[in-house]
Design an enzyme around this catalytic site. Structure first.
Site, PDB file in Angstrom:
ATOM      1  CD  GLU A   1     -50.621  25.564 115.852  1.00 50.89           C
ATOM      2  OE1 GLU A   1     -51.414  26.466 116.169  1.00 50.89           O
ATOM      3  OE2 GLU A   1     -50.980  24.481 115.335  1.00 50.89           O
TER       4      GLU A   1
ATOM      5  CD  GLU B   1     -50.629  21.005 117.715  1.00 52.48           C
ATOM      6  OE1 GLU B   1     -51.732  21.341 117.228  1.00 52.48           O
ATOM      7  OE2 GLU B   1     -50.000  21.718 118.504  1.00 52.48           O
TER       8      GLU B   1
END
Ligand SMILES: *[C@@H]1O[C@H](CO)[C@@H](O)[C@H](O)[C@H]1NC(C)=O
Ligand SMILES: *[C@@H]1O[C@H](CO)[C@@H](O)[C@H](O)[C@H]1NC(C)=O
Ligand SMILES: *[C@@H]1O[C@H](CO)[C@@H](O)[C@H](O)[C@H]1NC(C)=O
Ligand SMILES: *[C@@H]1O[C@H](CO)[C@@H](O)[C@H](O)[C@H]1NC(C)=O
Length: 961
Positions: free
Chosen positions: A198, A295
């Site tokens: 991320e 995700e």
């Protein structure tokens, strides 16, 4: 299946396209040689539509699973089998640096932290892996995976700064060597690799995104032998590190949690929360890579004082999956990964301060996802179909329905939903469409019923379709000579232009029709299809690339089908049941089968006239005997001898650093008192201040940092000063305590016990929040020169030279009993008091330590989850009227929970088989820290079992402990 809303909100329909109704401009389909995309190896390749494995297009449908949250290697295969049984073919995993390198320079990955058994289990189950070793992972792990010693790194974490680079090198080198060996190019299951995590937004004070940093990191991984494609996962689609940027990964992807973490409102779907611009963004950001969701929300985490995971599971339920997952398929997502289908536990202090011991994540290995995964696995045309724009009124007769078409070369797909996506209305609509979906040589012209799966067995094709209760559906097959009902009634047949048309109202009774000579259509309702499984009969370790192949069986069963094998006329299934279950093979095995076994036991079977094999597996309820913890004999010892005048802390670390190594935090005390400076990073900290009184001391102010829900207690010599009981939202607290009269010239010692809930993550590079210290960060001794106090500190024994090599660097905190190792099985207890256990409690503020042991003799052949449950009359609130105490639960040495009576919400602490010895002796220890003058008493503590599952004979953990 619980129904929260009455009507289905969306259907992924495989529907015909009326060509002249179409006004869509698909992008021209470029032809790209996959090999060009993979200079280092040619097994895993990709183009703009999908991944290829060995030249064969695949749908990657996976979910995240953390072996470190289930520290029983022999259970990993069980999880892989359950994920695989849903029709998934992949799993992604993080590796938590902090568990591997508690001390800088000494990496270890052994015992429960070893990776090879995880890779072996994945391979055995036939599951591909995406490796995500960080070094930063977030993952709701303490420090976001960063080990405590990074607190002493002066520069910016997650940047090219030299000391961060130096600090991360050993971990990167060590973990990468392990993962590199498990790549598919070496015969392992790893097919993709994610550097960083991320990496999406950074502080203004640093370069962000930093191409030097990402390129440097990727080069490190490449130099260490990673040859499979690099992926990334920006937290939202902002294009960072996409191809064409100055630090491109191979395959760009993003994460998404569209319903957020609002478990308090499990039925709230905010307006406009459904993404609608992703395809357009993708065509701008990364048109030449497959659409990848690394995700996608499959649950939610829940904080201290939160609502409990049941509410999270309700928020992210099957209806969420049906609407939101299908929306993802509407953008053509072909690498789809859910976070997460199995959560596990933040045992041994591995969690971040924002979460409690359970990491259940509301993560149910769910049925609804199984329907979609199976459909996509048998629909190769989906992989290359071109997603179009959302339309309303174009394919339907109403604007209340939005249709997203995926236009294929031959076959088209239509995702339909309510235009107001969170509408609970029942909307009737017509779709007028015409096209072709191949089911093994038969052409399904259209079907308003959803397809679960289809398989081809010789000349026979079996298709399983389903709809919601009472829905009307129609399905047509071209060029067939009509249909007949072979089971059940109510299906209407008609024939138009040589097409056989079936029409029915969905009900709970199965209908089977035959179209032409050899096409069998099994018609179910949604609730019935949940109990169907598609299982491969290929040898263990096979990856199915052709999931329409005859090697797959379609089985109606109960709880779970794990594996199947056919040899010399015998079908052998393994699986789990929770009740007497009728098992029926509806696809496969209609010829040449004369015997049928389940979990190794031969079953009496019947074969009906269409060749479906049926047998009944009896559920034998076992006798489960669990100890009554309250009637066991317990031992008790005080775990806070530090406050006694006779106690010597001479061996403790001097907290005498005048300059912190951690330059992130401004020092306000004469010397550094926080734990990270001295190598104490986990569990709890004890800080002691020695001074000689002058008689003028009036009060003590303490400013302490511990992370959400932490508490602390303070004493001067044996006199209790008071506690911060903890509140869910407070990570740092200060209190002023009134001091008793201190006698001038006498020596005194302050003792401060503080909880360490884990380090913050470091989500934003440049902010370095991970370096927020834990422990005493400020004090004022009114009437006394602060610099005159000499401090000592301890945490876990040895700090970064931790003793506990089995349970790793984080499992032990700084309490006396832990430092002695009394939480490990069978400490020398002969001088301890006899006790009735934690329910007997302690009569003043302090820490008591209770131990007991018991035998278990659990029935073999069953999967029976066990949990320790603390009684709590007020669970889930941080009400101040509740007695403030906190307990740690140790089972055979593993800390499997922190229970906080006054904060919650967790009261039930599951402990897996393998940590609990199901066939022998178990040693249990409970620390009880009372944060009130009157002490504390646990209201109740029980060992209880969950659902009893009669289980298949996968490799049982006979030797596990
Ligand atoms: C369309 O499908 C045919 C038959 O499968 C194939 O030969 C052709 O290459 C496909 N065309 C495109 C543009 O994908
Ligand atoms: C068996 O498991 C299924 C699926 O989890 C559940 O719906 C059902 O209630 C269970 N049956 C029994 C008898 O526990
Ligand atoms: C307080 O404790 C210290 C060390 O434990 C001891 O040396 C000292 O005498 C105690 N002070 C008093 C007033 O008892
Ligand atoms: C430390 O002090 C400086 C200067 O006042 C301030 O800018 C900075 O935010 C402080 N750091 C922290 C972590 O509070």
């Amino acid at each position: 299946m619980k129904l929260g809303h009455l009507f289905s909100k969306v259907a992924l329909l495989l529907l015909p396209l009326h060509t002249d109704a179409l006004a869509l401009s698909g992008k021209p389909h470029q032809f790209i040689v996959p090999e060009k995309r993979a200079p280092l190896q040619n097994i895993i390749t990709w183009d703009e539509d999908s991944l290829f494995v060995h030249g064969k297009r695949i749908m990657f449908y996976g979910g995240e699973f953390h072996p470190f949250r289930l520290p029983v290697p022999s259970l990993w295969l069980d999880v892989f089998q359950k994920i695989k049984a849903l029709g998934y073919n992949g799993v992604s995993f993080y590796s938590a640096w902090t568990l591997h390198e508690g001390k800088q320079g000494s990496f270890s990955a052994e015992g429960v932290f070893a990776w090879e058994p995880f890779f072996d289990a994945a391979k055995k189950a036939g599951v591909y892996l995406i490796a995500r070793p960080g070094p930063y992972i977030n993952a709701e792990v303490s420090g976001g995976g960063f080990p405590g010693f990074l607190q002493r790194v002066r520069s910016n974490l997650r940047t090219p700064d030299e000391d961060y680079q130096e600090a991360s090198r050993n971990y990167i080198e060590s973990i990468t060597r392990i993962i590199a060996k498990a790549q598919i190019t070496n015969g392992g299951p790893v097919i993709l690799f994610q550097p960083e995590n991320e990496y999406t937004l950074g502080a203004d004070s640093i370069v962000f995104p930093d191409a030097d940093y990402m390129n440097g990191l990727m080069q490190q991984f490449r130099d260490l032998g990673i040859v499979v494609p690099f992926i990334n996962n920006v937290a939202f689609p902002n294009g960072v590190n996409a191809p064409g940027t100055d630090a491109p990964v191979d395959i760009y992807g993003h994460d998404a949690y569209p319903l957020g973490f609002d478990c308090a409102n499990p039925s709230r779907w905010p307006d406009n929360a459904i993404p609608t611009n992703w395809r357009d963004l993708h065509m701008e950001q990364s048109p030449n890579t497959p659409y990848m969701l690394v995700e996608f929300q499959g649950g939610a985490f829940d904080p201290w004082g939160g609502n409990g995971f049941e509410k999270c599971a309700a928020l992210l339920n099957h209806e969420f999956e049906r609407v939101f997952y299908k929306n993802n398929f509407g953008v053509g997502c072909t690498i789809f990964n859910v976070y997460m289908p199995f959560g596990g536990s933040n045992w041994g202090n591995l969690g971040h301060p924002g979460g409690y011991s359970s990491y259940d994540y509301g993560a149910v290995i769910t049925d609804e996802a199984k329907l979609m995964a199976n459909f996509l696995q048998v629909s190769p045309a989906y992989l290359t179909a071109e997603p179009g724009r959302n339309t309303s009124g174009l394919y339907t007769d109403t604007n209340a329905i939005t249709v997203t078409p995926l236009i294929g070369n031959k076959t088209n797909f239509y995702v339909t939903r309510q235009t107001r996506y969170n509408s609970l209305d029942s909307t009737s609509y017509k779709l007028r469409l015409q096209t072709n979906y191949d089911v093994g040589g038969f052409n399904v012209l259209y079907s308003s019923a959803e397809i679960f799966t289809w398989k081809k067995y010789g000349s026979r094709t079996v298709v399983v379709v389903y709809g919601g209760p009472n829905e009307l559906h129609e399905l047509a097959v071209s060029n067939t000579s009509g249909g007949t009902a072979v089971e059940g009634s109510g299906v209407k047949f008609s024939n138009r232009n040589g097409n056989t048309i079936l029409n029915w109202e969905t009900g709970s009774t199965r209908r089977v029709v035959r179209v032409g000579q050899d096409l069998y259509i099994v018609i179910l309702d949604r609730n019935s299809v949940y109990s169907h499984w598609v299982v491969s009969t290929l040898p263990e370790g096979s990856y199915t690339h052709d999931s329409t192949a005859s090697s797959d069986l379609i089985v109606k069963a109960g709880y779970l089908i794990r594996t199947a094998e056919i040899s010399s006329g015998t079908i052998a299934l393994t699986g789990d049941i929770n009740a007497t279950t009728e098992i029926e093979i509806i696809g496969g095995g209609h010829e040449n089968i004369n015997s049928f076994t389940f979990n190794g036991e031969k079953l009496q079977h019947t074969k009906d006239r269409i060749g479906f094999i049926k047998a009944t597996v009896p559920f034998k309820a076992p006798e489960v005997k669990l100890p009554d913890l309250s009637s066991l004999s317990w031992k008790y010892t005080d775990s806070l001898p530090e406050i006694r005048n006779s106690y010597s802390d001479a061996a403790w670390t001097d907290a005498d650093h005048a300059e912190p190594s951690n330059t992130y935090w401004n020092l306000t005390t004469p010397t550094v008192l926080w734990g990270g400076e001295y190598g104490y990073h986990t569990g709890s900290l004890i800080t002691r201040g020695h001074f000689t009184a002058n008689g003028d001391e009036s009060s003590l102010l303490l400013n302490v940092s511990g992370g959400s829900a932490f508490g602390f207690s303070a004493w001067v010599n044996e006199t209790y000063l008071g506690s911060w009981p903890g509140y869910d939202l407070y990570s740092i607290a200060n209190i002023t305590f009134t001091l008793p009269n201190l006698i001038s010239g006498k020596k005194y010692v302050l003792t401060i016990l503080s909880d360490h809930m884990g380090y913050f993550g470091n989500w934003f590079p440049g902010y370095n929040e991970m370096k927020t210290p834990r422990g005493v960060i400020g004090y004022e001794l009114q009437g006394h020169d602060a610099a005159d106090v000499k401090w000592k500190i301890t945490g876990n024994l040895g700090g970064e030279n931790f003793k506990d090599r089995v349970q790793g660097p984080l499992n032990e905190g700084g309490m006396w009993a832990e430092r002695q190792g009394y939480h490990l099985p069978s400490p020398p207890m002969k001088d301890w008091e006899d006790s009735k256990g934690p329910t007997a409690g302690i009569s003043k503020a302090g820490v008591g330590f209770f131990t007991t042991s018991f035998n278990l003799d659990m029935p073999k052949g069953y999967d029976i989850p066990l949990s320790f449950v603390f009684a709590n009359s007020t669970s889930g609130t941080s009400g101040s009227a509740v007695l403030a105490y906190r307990c740690q639960l140790f089972v055979n040495g593993y800390q499997f929970g922190e229970y906080i009576n006054n904060i919650g919400p967790q009261t039930s602490f599951p402990v897996p088989e393998g940590i609990l010895n199901y066939h022998g002796t178990n040693f249990v220890a409970v620390s009880l820290w009372g944060l009130e003058a009157e002490g504390a008493r646990v209201e109740g503590l029980k060992l209880v079992h969950g659902p009893i599952i009669q289980t298949g004979s996968w490799e049982r953990r006979e030797d596990a402990y």
